[in-house]
Design an enzyme around this catalytic site. Structure first.
Site, mmCIF file in Angstrom:
data_model
loop_
_atom_site.group_PDB
_atom_site.id
_atom_site.type_symbol
_atom_site.label_atom_id
_atom_site.label_comp_id
_atom_site.label_asym_id
_atom_site.label_seq_id
_atom_site.Cartn_x
_atom_site.Cartn_y
_atom_site.Cartn_z
ATOM 1 C CD GLU A 97 -2.841 -1.157 2.416
ATOM 2 O OE1 GLU A 97 -3.995 -1.536 2.254
ATOM 3 O OE2 GLU A 97 -2.402 -0.807 3.526
ATOM 4 C CB CYS A 110 2.792 7.415 3.285
ATOM 5 S SG CYS A 110 3.318 6.225 4.515
ATOM 6 C CB CYS A 117 7.115 -5.177 8.837
ATOM 7 S SG CYS A 117 8.388 -4.382 9.823
ATOM 8 C CB CYS A 121 6.022 -1.955 16.179
ATOM 9 S SG CYS A 121 7.664 -1.727 15.484
ATOM 10 C CB CYS A 124 2.634 -1.466 13.555
ATOM 11 S SG CYS A 124 2.831 -1.330 11.776
ATOM 12 N N GLY A 167 6.694 -1.950 6.153
ATOM 13 C CA GLY A 167 8.091 -2.392 6.189
ATOM 14 C C GLY A 167 8.992 -1.441 6.942
ATOM 15 C CD GLU A 168 13.203 -0.016 10.030
ATOM 16 O OE1 GLU A 168 12.381 0.342 10.885
ATOM 17 O OE2 GLU A 168 14.043 0.762 9.524
ATOM 18 C CB SER A 199 9.700 6.672 9.533
ATOM 19 O OG SER A 199 9.262 6.240 10.791
ATOM 20 C CG LEU A 223 11.430 7.181 21.418
ATOM 21 C CD1 LEU A 223 12.827 6.695 21.065
ATOM 22 C CD2 LEU A 223 11.512 8.552 22.068
ATOM 23 C CG HIS A 224 6.101 4.373 18.991
ATOM 24 N ND1 HIS A 224 5.466 5.573 18.761
ATOM 25 C CD2 HIS A 224 6.413 3.883 17.756
ATOM 26 C CE1 HIS A 224 5.388 5.773 17.448
ATOM 27 N NE2 HIS A 224 5.949 4.778 16.835
ATOM 28 C CB CYS A 341 0.592 6.580 11.781
ATOM 29 S SG CYS A 341 2.225 6.054 12.159
HETATM 30 S S1 SF4 Z 1 5.989 0.307 12.767
HETATM 31 FE FE1 SF4 Z 1 7.328 -0.025 11.013
HETATM 32 S S2 SF4 Z 1 8.924 -1.392 11.802
HETATM 33 FE FE2 SF4 Z 1 7.222 -1.516 13.259
HETATM 34 S S3 SF4 Z 1 5.992 -3.289 12.570
HETATM 35 FE FE3 SF4 Z 1 5.127 -1.424 11.636
HETATM 36 S S4 SF4 Z 1 6.112 -1.329 9.628
HETATM 37 FE FE4 SF4 Z 1 7.355 -2.709 10.894
#
Ligand code: SF4
Length: 349
Positions: A97, A110, A117, A121, A124, A167-168, A199, A223-224, A341
């Site tokens: 997406e 974005c 991923c 997290c 997410c 994804g990271e 990010s 950060l969270h 987000c």
């Molecule tokens: S916030 Fe980013 S790194 Fe964390 S699970 Fe979601 S996509 Fe992956």
């Protein structure tokens, strides 16, 4: 058909220098690379046949050696606030997406960097199905070209790129950096480095490597959490790359580029939105030029976290400001189409 296509290289995987090298190898002039880049990235064409200032022979040769094709748009959803979410189908039927986010002052896309991923997290949706593969450089820039097309239809030229999709980004480092160079290249997409934000959840070695690339892009850190223990709750990556080391890596990045760092910080009732969190953040950020994007938690059906009340969020922001930390509460965009987000997924099949 797809197997045949998959065997050919997508020309958007090539940097400008690599296109020049290819042209030299087939005894064509180097300046053709500029023309090819302009057709692909500035005139947004999706086939070699349309590149009218190239000779027929060169167009045929390009067709023989490369592919240049759009994604299938599996789904397009438009939010009440104008945010548009695209579900793209890739050549191997995987899906990712991308989101177009128009505001009065900028038009942002974005972008996703991986199919799924690995980092999981705990707020997410993107990580829920696990990781399948990295996106190629071509797949990263093709998302942007589609969204750019859409933005232009609405007379909203694309101005900013954020790598905050699925994804990271730093886990797909080489393809990401190559894509950034194409995005930044004046002959290609031509978006200034300072309008490109990567990010990351905090992959420290890659943050340090990015600090040596000489591309002054904006860095945003998910950060969270306000210390090691609290960050462990939401960010499993913290076990490998702990909070305090992450802050040190940010200080190093800042020393190299003198750029303000953005911290993304999700406000979850009684977890990250508390007095204890405020005190700890104040201590950790000493000596760092940064701003905080406070993101009200967006509900994801698999998790049972709660969003703080409006008053709790404003209080938290104001107290950060009292400490000298510039903080804003980000208005959620595209919430009605699950494109805010942390809500992007690999597939909405
Ligand atoms: S916030 Fe980013 S790194 Fe964390 S699970 Fe979601 S996509 Fe992956």
């Amino acid at each position: 058909m797809n197997n045949q296509l998959q065997q050919k290289e997508d020309i958007r995987n090539l940097s400008y220098e690599e296109v020049v090298q290819y042209l030299n190898k087939i005894q064509e002039k180097s300046f053709r690379a500029t023309q090819i880049f302009e057709w692909i990235y500035q005139k947004n064409v999706w086939s070699f046949e349309q590149m009218k200032n190239l000779s027929k022979d060169l167009r045929e040769r390009l067709m023989q050696d490369f592919i240049l094709r759009p994604f299938e748009i599996a789904k397009k959803e438009i939010s009440q606030d104008g945010t548009t979410k695209f579900l793209f189908e890739l050549i191997d039927q995987e899906q990712v997406e991308s989101v177009l986010i128009p505001t009065a002052s900028r038009t942002t896309v974005c972008v996703s960097t991986q199919v799924g991923c690995k980092f999981g997290c705990k707020f997410c949706a993107s990580g829920i199905g696990g990781w399948n593969r990295n996106l190629t450089t071509a797949e990263i820039v093709t998302q942007i070209m589609h969204v750019k097309d859409e933005a232009q239809k609405h007379a909203q030229p694309l101005s900013h790129i954020v790598f905050m999709g699925i994804g990271e980004p730093l886990d797909n480092y080489d393809n990401l950096v190559k894509a950034i160079r194409i995005i930044n290249d004046k002959k290609a997409i031509n978006i200034g480095a300072r309008r490109i934000t990567v990010s990351t959840c905090g992959v420290i070695p890659k943050i340090l490597q990015l600090g040596q690339e000489g591309i002054q892009i904006e860095l945003a850190i998910s950060l969270h959490g306000y210390d090691n223990e609290s960050r462990n709750v939401l960010m499993p990556v913290n076990k490998k790359y702990p909070f305090s080391d992450l802050i040190e890596a940010c200080k190093q990045y800042q020393k190299n580029y003198r750029r303000q760092i953005t911290f993304e910080y999700i406000l979850i009732k009684d977890i990250t939105c508390s007095t204890k969190a405020l005190t700890s953040l104040k201590k950790s950020f000493k000596g760092l030029i940064c701003k905080m994007n406070l993101i009200p938690y967006n509900p994801v059906s698999e998790f049972d976290h709660k969003t703080p009340t409006r008053q709790e969020m404003y209080q938290f922001r104001d107290q950060l400001k009292d400490f000298g930390i510039h903080a804003t509460i980000r208005a959620p965009r595209g919430k009605d189409i699950n494109s805010a987000c942390g809500q992007l997924r690999r597939s909405i099949k």
